[in-house]
Design a protein around this motif. Structure first.
Motif, PDB file in Angstrom:
ATOM      1  N   LYS A  11      14.344  21.298  11.186  1.00 41.09           N
ATOM      2  CA  LYS A  11      13.910  21.098  12.577  1.00 41.09           C
ATOM      3  C   LYS A  11      14.765  20.036  13.260  1.00 41.09           C
ATOM      4  CE  LYS A  11       9.799  20.031  15.268  1.00 41.09           C
ATOM      5  NZ  LYS A  11       8.384  19.681  15.234  1.00 41.09           N
ATOM      6  N   GLN A  12      15.048  18.953  12.549  1.00 42.61           N
ATOM      7  CA  GLN A  12      15.865  17.893  13.131  1.00 42.61           C
ATOM      8  C   GLN A  12      17.303  18.363  13.360  1.00 42.61           C
ATOM      9  OE1 GLN A  12      15.869  14.149  11.030  1.00 42.61           O
ATOM     10  NE2 GLN A  12      16.988  13.128  12.669  1.00 42.61           N
ATOM     11  N   ILE A  13      17.862  19.094  12.418  1.00 42.54           N
ATOM     12  CA  ILE A  13      19.230  19.594  12.569  1.00 42.54           C
ATOM     13  C   ILE A  13      19.309  20.596  13.717  1.00 42.54           C
ATOM     14  CG2 ILE A  13      20.986  21.053  11.477  1.00 42.54           C
ATOM     15  CD1 ILE A  13      20.470  19.505   8.902  1.00 42.54           C
ATOM     16  N   ALA A  14      18.340  21.495  13.818  1.00 42.29           N
ATOM     17  CA  ALA A  14      18.337  22.458  14.923  1.00 42.29           C
ATOM     18  C   ALA A  14      18.253  21.732  16.261  1.00 42.29           C
ATOM     19  CB  ALA A  14      17.177  23.436  14.760  1.00 42.29           C
ATOM     20  N   HIS A  15      17.464  20.662  16.316  1.00 38.90           N
ATOM     21  CA  HIS A  15      17.366  19.867  17.546  1.00 38.90           C
ATOM     22  C   HIS A  15      18.699  19.182  17.855  1.00 38.90           C
ATOM     23  CE1 HIS A  15      15.420  17.661  20.742  1.00 38.90           C
ATOM     24  NE2 HIS A  15      15.835  16.509  20.214  1.00 38.90           N
ATOM     25  N   LEU A  16      19.366  18.659  16.840  1.00 39.57           N
ATOM     26  CA  LEU A  16      20.678  18.040  17.040  1.00 39.57           C
ATOM     27  C   LEU A  16      21.684  19.050  17.565  1.00 39.57           C
ATOM     28  CD1 LEU A  16      20.942  15.815  13.834  1.00 39.57           C
ATOM     29  CD2 LEU A  16      20.983  14.991  16.199  1.00 39.57           C
TER      30      LEU A  16
END
Length: 126
Positions: A11-16
């Motif tokens: 989720k954090q990588i997709a947001h980045l």
């Protein structure tokens, strides 16, 4: 060593990827793991799927992100974000399954470039 799927890291990588407008990265072809028991010095790693394996398995390029629990989870949120940005920078603009090196003719991964993208990310969330 134990590996577990890490939806929170995904989720954090997709947001980045979205916030930094890294349009060449397909989040659907990223898989994130949290490992436990590694003796590696790294805090996180990215794993590629070389072209020969893509052809052998008849699948498109994918990348696996591994965060090493003992070295990653205790860090501040900002430092974890910087590390994930660093790992994202290893994905070449061709999204071919190869990995970009730290230094090269067209690609440099260093503290300065990671920090620039980190600042851009912080500004994009405002």
């Amino acid at each position: 060593m134990e590996w577990k799927i890490a939806p929170d890291i995904y989720k954090q990588i997709a947001h980045l990827v979205s916030s930094l407008k890294l349009d060449y990265i397909d989040p659907k072809r990223l898989i994130c793991f949290r490992s436990n028991g590694s003796v590696a010095r790294a805090r996180a790693r990215i794993w590629s799927l070389p072209r020969i394996w893509q052809q052998a398995l008849n699948i498109e390029a994918h990348y696996c992100f591994e965060v090493i629990t003992e070295k990653f989870d205790h860090l501040s949120a900002d430092d974890r974000t910087r590390i994930l940005i660093h790992e994202l920078m290893h994905i070449p603009k061709t999204f071919s399954g190869a990995l970009a090196p730290h230094h090269g003719r067209f690609h440099k991964i260093n503290h300065r470039t990671v920090e620039q993208l980190f600042r851009q990310y912080l500004n994009s969330d405002k």
